[in-house]
Design an enzyme around this catalytic site. Structure first.
Site, PDB file in Angstrom:
ATOM      1  N   GLY A 157      32.543  46.147  34.323  1.00 46.22           N
ATOM      2  CA  GLY A 157      31.267  46.610  34.874  1.00 46.22           C
ATOM      3  C   GLY A 157      30.110  45.903  34.202  1.00 46.22           C
ATOM      4  CG  ASN A 158      26.670  45.119  35.872  1.00 46.27           C
ATOM      5  OD1 ASN A 158      25.765  45.938  35.993  1.00 46.27           O
ATOM      6  ND2 ASN A 158      27.303  44.599  36.921  1.00 46.27           N
TER       7      ASN A 158
END
Ligand code: CTP
Length: 398
Positions: free
Chosen positions: A206-207
């Site tokens: 993810g980020n």
């Protein structure tokens, strides 16, 4: 003040209905066109003849009589705003439930304009958890609520529950129309937040995107009258009432949701931080560690959602992308404008303090497809959203 504004006033059964006559008079004096719908019980509190005289229009209270049928769809479409004042506890509960047992409810359910209500009821009814829950429910539908006043009530008690005074309602409407409704009838879709690319049942790539910029844009578009759909990756932010949300997790899910919605969309804004890669072989079982000192995960490219939408965009549709850069910002933003066939690219540089993921502020430069470049100061994401929407609107007017 309200010159030419078409106001559909719904009156439900409450003693406060006696104030409706004064309200109609004030609206007419302010230049509005007014049509009045009464629920059957409202007609016991205030005479239709009084209201038709003051509004200079027929009043409506039945879905049909022996000879005529009231076209509830056309009444709803006629109005710039529907005001329900007073809103009784009973009509509130019908609005929350979607019940349709009288003309007022049929018009409410088929109206496409903003609906604002001014509740009026006794203190205990007002404070009852079911009433408060219904108020919250109708707000999630995008309806606005003019707060009740505190004071003497019909029961003789003193407390909250009084309908706002007609002058106060008038001021609310004047303020509402002062905000530019320049996106009225426009359909806007906005991607926001990160995407999660699954590795196994307990892990993902993810980020740090918070979704704040996309939410600020959604709120601004809604405030200007647009119908807004947020296509949103996993975030923990509160989503404003009246913004329809499609929750997705992966880039593939976001891609599918965008393509389903885009044909009916006027403006598409891509503020999501979409993962460029996904895991080639997702595991259905939790991956166990082994004795080896390294672990290789093979990734494959995700589809570029913005680029795929840019490729099918029609002349009447506007597409806006974002670019988050750390170097060669201008060249990279201009390259993205072209390669993704976007109308605008909003650049934010990670070199600017206060810009990018997680912050409440942002500092942007907007590049448009005609070669114009506009740089803005660092501002709150709410103010940045206004700048972006103003730029889009000014562009369509040139
Ligand atoms: N975007 C998208 N789908 C992707 C990747 C990006 O819709 N699979 C959109 C983003 O929402 C944003 C713009 O494209 O509006 C950003 O472009 P992108 O090329 O992804 O930017 P970066 O990831 O920063 O590109 P690069 O890795 O080349 O710097």
């Amino acid at each position: 003040m309200l010159k030419g504004k078409k106001i559909l006033l719904g009156i439900s059964g409450s003693i406060a209905a006696y104030k409706s006559a004064m309200l109609v008079r004030l609206l007419i004096k302010a230049g509005a066109e007014v049509k009045v719908i009464l629920t059957p019980s409202a007609t016991q509190f205030v005479a239709p003849l009084t209201l038709s005289t003051l509004s200079k229009n027929d009043t409506y209270s039945a879905l049909s009589t022996d000879e005529t049928w009231s076209n509830h769809v056309m009444l709803g479409r006629w109005a710039d705003i529907m005001l329900i004042a007073p809103l009784s506890c009973n009509t509130l509960s019908k609005m929350a439930a979607g019940a349709c047992d009288n003309l007022l409810m049929a018009v409410y359910l088929s109206s496409i304009c903003k609906v604002v209500v001014a509740p009026a009821m006794d203190e205990d009814m007002w404070l009852h958890p079911s009433t408060q829950k219904n108020i919250e429910t109708i707000k999630t539908f995008g309806n606005e609520v003019i707060p009740v006043g505190n004071g003497e009530l019909a029961s003789g008690l003193t407390g909250p529950g009084r309908m706002a005074e007609p002058e106060h309602i008038l001021q609310w409407l004047i303020q509402y129309f002062e905000i530019n409704q320049d996106l009225l009838h426009k359909k806007v879709m906005i991607t926001a937040g990160p995407t999660y690319e699954k590795i196994d049942p307990v892990r993902f790539i993810g980020n740090y995107s918070s979704g704040k910029m996309g939410i600020a844009l959604a709120d601004e578009c809604k405030r200007r009258g647009a119908t807004v759909t947020l296509i949103c990756g996993p975030i923990s932010q509160h989503i404003p009432a009246g913004v329809e949300t499609i929750h997705v997790e992966s880039a593939d899910e976001m891609y599918a949701a965008c393509h389903q919605l885009f044909p009916q969309t006027d403006i598409a804004i891509f503020s999501a931080a979409v993962a460029d890669f996904k895991v080639k072989q997702q595991s259905n079982e939790k991956i166990k560690k082994t004795d080896t000192q390294s672990f290789v995960l093979e990734l494959e490219r995700n589809k570029d959602i913005l680029q795929s939408i840019g490729a099918i965009k029609q002349a009447h549709q506007l597409v806006i992308g974002f670019a988050l850069e750390t170097q060669n910002e201008t060249a990279n933003a201009q390259e993205k404008l072209k390669s993704k066939n976007a109308d605008f690219i909003v650049l934010n540089s990670l070199n600017d303090k206060g810009a990018g993921f997680g912050h409440d502020t942002n500092k942007i430069t907007i590049f448009d497809k005609n070669g114009d470049v506009k740089a803005f100061e660092q501002k709150s994401k709410v103010a940045v959203a206004k700048d972006i929407i103003n730029t889009i609107i000014n562009f369509t007017h040139v």
